[in-house]
Design a protein around this motif. Sequence first.
Motif, PDB file in Angstrom:
ATOM      1  N   ARG A 209       0.824  -1.212   0.000  1.00 17.13           N
ATOM      2  CA  ARG A 209       0.000   0.000   0.000  1.00 17.13           C
ATOM      3  C   ARG A 209       0.854   1.256   0.000  1.00 17.13           C
ATOM      4  NH1 ARG A 209      -5.298  -0.558   1.960  1.00 17.13           N
ATOM      5  NH2 ARG A 209      -5.439   1.687   1.493  1.00 17.13           N
ATOM      6  N   LEU A 210       2.061   1.156   0.562  1.00 14.70           N
ATOM      7  CA  LEU A 210       2.961   2.310   0.634  1.00 14.70           C
ATOM      8  C   LEU A 210       3.886   2.406  -0.578  1.00 14.70           C
ATOM      9  CD1 LEU A 210       3.978   2.158   4.414  1.00 14.70           C
ATOM     10  CD2 LEU A 210       2.411   3.780   3.332  1.00 14.70           C
ATOM     11  N   GLY A 211       3.744   1.492  -1.534  1.00 11.47           N
ATOM     12  CA  GLY A 211       4.604   1.512  -2.709  1.00 11.47           C
ATOM     13  C   GLY A 211       6.028   1.101  -2.412  1.00 11.47           C
ATOM     14  N   ARG A 212       6.207   0.246  -1.386  1.00 12.63           N
ATOM     15  CA  ARG A 212       7.537  -0.218  -0.991  1.00 12.63           C
ATOM     16  C   ARG A 212       7.696  -1.698  -1.315  1.00 12.63           C
ATOM     17  NH1 ARG A 212       8.465   1.173   5.179  1.00 12.63           N
ATOM     18  NH2 ARG A 212      10.254  -0.185   4.718  1.00 12.63           N
ATOM     19  N   HIS A 213       8.948  -2.115  -1.550  1.00 12.74           N
ATOM     20  CA  HIS A 213       9.222  -3.529  -1.800  1.00 12.74           C
ATOM     21  C   HIS A 213       9.650  -4.215  -0.494  1.00 12.74           C
ATOM     22  CE1 HIS A 213      13.568  -3.236  -1.374  1.00 12.74           C
ATOM     23  NE2 HIS A 213      13.570  -2.167  -2.152  1.00 12.74           N
ATOM     24  N   PRO A 214       9.605  -5.548  -0.436  1.00  9.72           N
ATOM     25  CA  PRO A 214       9.959  -6.273   0.785  1.00  9.72           C
ATOM     26  C   PRO A 214      11.395  -6.806   0.802  1.00  9.72           C
ATOM     27  CG  PRO A 214       8.843  -7.764  -0.694  1.00  9.72           C
ATOM     28  CD  PRO A 214       8.925  -6.428  -1.417  1.00  9.72           C
ATOM     29  N   TRP A 215      12.257  -6.394  -0.126  1.00 11.89           N
ATOM     30  CA  TRP A 215      13.541  -7.053  -0.315  1.00 11.89           C
ATOM     31  C   TRP A 215      14.633  -6.549   0.624  1.00 11.89           C
ATOM     32  CZ3 TRP A 215      14.688 -11.133  -3.565  1.00 11.89           C
ATOM     33  CH2 TRP A 215      13.628 -11.548  -4.387  1.00 11.89           C
ATOM     34  N   ARG A 216      15.477  -7.486   1.044  1.00 11.47           N
ATOM     35  CA  ARG A 216      16.697  -7.199   1.789  1.00 11.47           C
ATOM     36  C   ARG A 216      17.898  -7.491   0.891  1.00 11.47           C
ATOM     37  NH1 ARG A 216      18.482  -7.969   7.319  1.00 11.47           N
ATOM     38  NH2 ARG A 216      19.184  -5.893   6.664  1.00 11.47           N
ATOM     39  N   PRO A 217      18.939  -6.636   0.942  1.00  9.22           N
ATOM     40  CA  PRO A 217      20.145  -6.937   0.171  1.00  9.22           C
ATOM     41  C   PRO A 217      20.864  -8.145   0.761  1.00  9.22           C
ATOM     42  CG  PRO A 217      20.492  -5.033   1.576  1.00  9.22           C
ATOM     43  CD  PRO A 217      19.044  -5.385   1.684  1.00  9.22           C
ATOM     44  N   ALA A 218      21.638  -8.831  -0.059  1.00  8.43           N
ATOM     45  CA  ALA A 218      22.345 -10.043   0.375  1.00  8.43           C
ATOM     46  C   ALA A 218      23.298  -9.737   1.516  1.00  8.43           C
ATOM     47  CB  ALA A 218      23.108 -10.642  -0.801  1.00  8.43           C
ATOM     48  N   HIS A 219      23.347 -10.646   2.513  1.00  7.62           N
ATOM     49  CA  HIS A 219      24.209 -10.415   3.673  1.00  7.62           C
ATOM     50  C   HIS A 219      24.445 -11.717   4.439  1.00  7.62           C
ATOM     51  CE1 HIS A 219      20.025  -9.981   5.051  1.00  7.62           C
ATOM     52  NE2 HIS A 219      20.450 -10.554   6.164  1.00  7.62           N
ATOM     53  N   MET A 220      25.562 -11.742   5.150  1.00  8.66           N
ATOM     54  CA  MET A 220      25.860 -12.796   6.119  1.00  8.66           C
ATOM     55  C   MET A 220      25.726 -12.186   7.509  1.00  8.66           C
ATOM     56  SD  MET A 220      26.861 -15.902   7.051  1.00  8.66           S
ATOM     57  CE  MET A 220      27.591 -16.729   5.630  1.00  8.66           C
ATOM     58  N   HIS A 221      25.015 -12.887   8.396  1.00 11.57           N
ATOM     59  CA  HIS A 221      24.836 -12.421   9.770  1.00 11.57           C
ATOM     60  C   HIS A 221      26.030 -12.817  10.644  1.00 11.57           C
ATOM     61  CE1 HIS A 221      20.447 -11.412   9.681  1.00 11.57           C
ATOM     62  NE2 HIS A 221      20.450 -12.271   8.678  1.00 11.57           N
ATOM     63  N   PHE A 222      26.390 -11.916  11.561  1.00 13.09           N
ATOM     64  CA  PHE A 222      27.425 -12.200  12.560  1.00 13.09           C
ATOM     65  C   PHE A 222      26.941 -11.736  13.930  1.00 13.09           C
ATOM     66  CE2 PHE A 222      29.851 -12.283   8.709  1.00 13.09           C
ATOM     67  CZ  PHE A 222      30.959 -13.084   8.940  1.00 13.09           C
ATOM     68  N   LEU A 223      27.089 -12.609  14.912  1.00 16.47           N
ATOM     69  CA  LEU A 223      26.837 -12.269  16.313  1.00 16.47           C
ATOM     70  C   LEU A 223      28.121 -12.579  17.081  1.00 16.47           C
ATOM     71  CD1 LEU A 223      25.218 -11.696  18.922  1.00 16.47           C
ATOM     72  CD2 LEU A 223      24.358 -14.049  18.784  1.00 16.47           C
ATOM     73  N   LEU A 224      28.781 -11.551  17.605  1.00 17.12           N
ATOM     74  CA  LEU A 224      30.050 -11.725  18.311  1.00 17.12           C
ATOM     75  C   LEU A 224      29.853 -11.444  19.789  1.00 17.12           C
ATOM     76  CD1 LEU A 224      30.787 -10.505  15.281  1.00 17.12           C
ATOM     77  CD2 LEU A 224      33.089 -10.597  16.201  1.00 17.12           C
ATOM     78  N   THR A 225      30.314 -12.383  20.623  1.00 15.20           N
ATOM     79  CA  THR A 225      30.202 -12.215  22.066  1.00 15.20           C
ATOM     80  C   THR A 225      31.516 -12.593  22.736  1.00 15.20           C
ATOM     81  OG1 THR A 225      29.256 -14.454  22.252  1.00 15.20           O
ATOM     82  CG2 THR A 225      27.710 -12.606  22.162  1.00 15.20           C
ATOM     83  N   HIS A 226      31.771 -11.949  23.874  1.00  7.82           N
ATOM     84  CA  HIS A 226      32.952 -12.228  24.696  1.00  7.82           C
ATOM     85  C   HIS A 226      32.649 -11.666  26.078  1.00  7.82           C
ATOM     86  CE1 HIS A 226      37.026 -12.017  26.327  1.00  7.82           C
ATOM     87  NE2 HIS A 226      37.424 -12.795  25.328  1.00  7.82           N
ATOM     88  N   PRO A 227      33.035 -12.374  27.140  1.00  3.27           N
ATOM     89  CA  PRO A 227      32.702 -11.891  28.491  1.00  3.27           C
ATOM     90  C   PRO A 227      33.213 -10.486  28.790  1.00  3.27           C
ATOM     91  CG  PRO A 227      33.539 -14.144  28.567  1.00  3.27           C
ATOM     92  CD  PRO A 227      33.744 -13.662  27.169  1.00  3.27           C
ATOM     93  N   ASP A 228      34.311 -10.075  28.157  1.00  3.64           N
ATOM     94  CA  ASP A 228      34.931  -8.787  28.489  1.00  3.64           C
ATOM     95  C   ASP A 228      34.588  -7.670  27.504  1.00  3.64           C
ATOM     96  OD1 ASP A 228      36.201 -10.093  30.612  1.00  3.64           O
ATOM     97  OD2 ASP A 228      37.936 -10.614  29.363  1.00  3.64           O
ATOM     98  N   TYR A 229      33.770  -7.983  26.491  1.00  4.67           N
ATOM     99  CA  TYR A 229      33.504  -6.990  25.446  1.00  4.67           C
ATOM    100  C   TYR A 229      32.010  -6.911  25.154  1.00  4.67           C
ATOM    101  CZ  TYR A 229      38.528  -7.121  24.666  1.00  4.67           C
ATOM    102  OH  TYR A 229      39.888  -7.040  24.834  1.00  4.67           O
ATOM    103  N   GLU A 230      31.587  -5.758  24.626  1.00  5.50           N
ATOM    104  CA  GLU A 230      30.187  -5.582  24.269  1.00  5.50           C
ATOM    105  C   GLU A 230      29.817  -6.460  23.071  1.00  5.50           C
ATOM    106  OE1 GLU A 230      28.947  -1.584  23.654  1.00  5.50           O
ATOM    107  OE2 GLU A 230      29.565  -0.902  25.661  1.00  5.50           O
ATOM    108  N   ARG A 231      28.628  -6.985  23.125  1.00  4.56           N
ATOM    109  CA  ARG A 231      28.109  -7.830  22.047  1.00  4.56           C
ATOM    110  C   ARG A 231      27.969  -7.028  20.759  1.00  4.56           C
ATOM    111  NH1 ARG A 231      22.232 -10.889  21.659  1.00  4.56           N
ATOM    112  NH2 ARG A 231      21.512  -8.803  21.081  1.00  4.56           N
ATOM    113  N   ILE A 232      28.290  -7.679  19.641  1.00  5.13           N
ATOM    114  CA  ILE A 232      28.097  -7.075  18.327  1.00  5.13           C
ATOM    115  C   ILE A 232      27.094  -7.921  17.545  1.00  5.13           C
ATOM    116  CG2 ILE A 232      29.152  -6.550  16.089  1.00  5.13           C
ATOM    117  CD1 ILE A 232      31.766  -6.019  17.533  1.00  5.13           C
ATOM    118  N   VAL A 233      26.064  -7.277  17.017  1.00  3.48           N
ATOM    119  CA  VAL A 233      25.118  -7.904  16.093  1.00  3.48           C
ATOM    120  C   VAL A 233      25.257  -7.155  14.776  1.00  3.48           C
ATOM    121  CG1 VAL A 233      22.707  -8.336  15.545  1.00  3.48           C
ATOM    122  CG2 VAL A 233      23.499  -8.538  17.912  1.00  3.48           C
TER     123      VAL A 233
END
Length: 284
Positions: A209-233
Amino acid sequence: MSRIDYFTEANSVEAVNARMGEDTDPRLREVMASLVRYLHGFIKEVGLTQEEWEVAIDFLTRTGQLCDNERQEFILLSDTLGVSMLVDALAHRRPAGATENTVFGPFHVDGAPELPMGSCISLDGKGESCRYSGRVLDLEGRPIAGARIDVWSDNSDGFYDVQQPGRQPTWNNRGVFVTGPDGRYDFVGIKPVSYPIPDDGPVGNMLTRLGRHPWRPAHMHFLLTHPDYERIVTHLFVAGDDYLASDAVFGVKASLIVAYRRANQSDTEWEATADFVMIAQPPH
């Protein structure tokens, strides 16, 4: 009885907010008072009709009815309105040089297998193979050992394994890797492809209805965690993708666009190299 107890168009915000109890949590009071103020202001500004409000109630009802363990239509709604990215931006104001966050997305699954470096996460053997490599570093450029890297992507048809149970192998294009003293990571997946978010529900109808498409550009997901560092998504987006400038969920950031190069070595068709920079957890 005070006049403010009687709801009118003019004093609607004050009438509603005055009903909160004295023992209401201060943060809850702040958030709800602001929500009421802006919601009522929006309704008055656009002159929302009774029929339009009924349409909105129906939209929200159908959005909730589509939510289950495998689909979260409200996350899609938040994503496509830019709310997810705005909340994430407010929560992750990082110094220059640190890896930027982006949306988590609805397709992460806890419990993916931990694999040795160099392993292949493509279990169906489809798609164009791609080697991902780089380092996990701190802001001073020192390698971080023990960083846990959880990765996942769609398959060559643009679907995640949880969208096609029984058709894709369990844990297809998923895996977890843990860095050693050199901070390096290395694994083989596929070059991801663009894909549409689920658009067969109320959110998809809204986009149409808003004239928008539903597509996402190609990507690989990364979730990085470590007890001493802030999480990265975060993601690694494929440079040159047609949807980088119009991602349906507004997740693209310039620093996350990576050149996927034709590989020089014979075991993969493509290679993508990127370092991730984590920042230390603030002292408690």
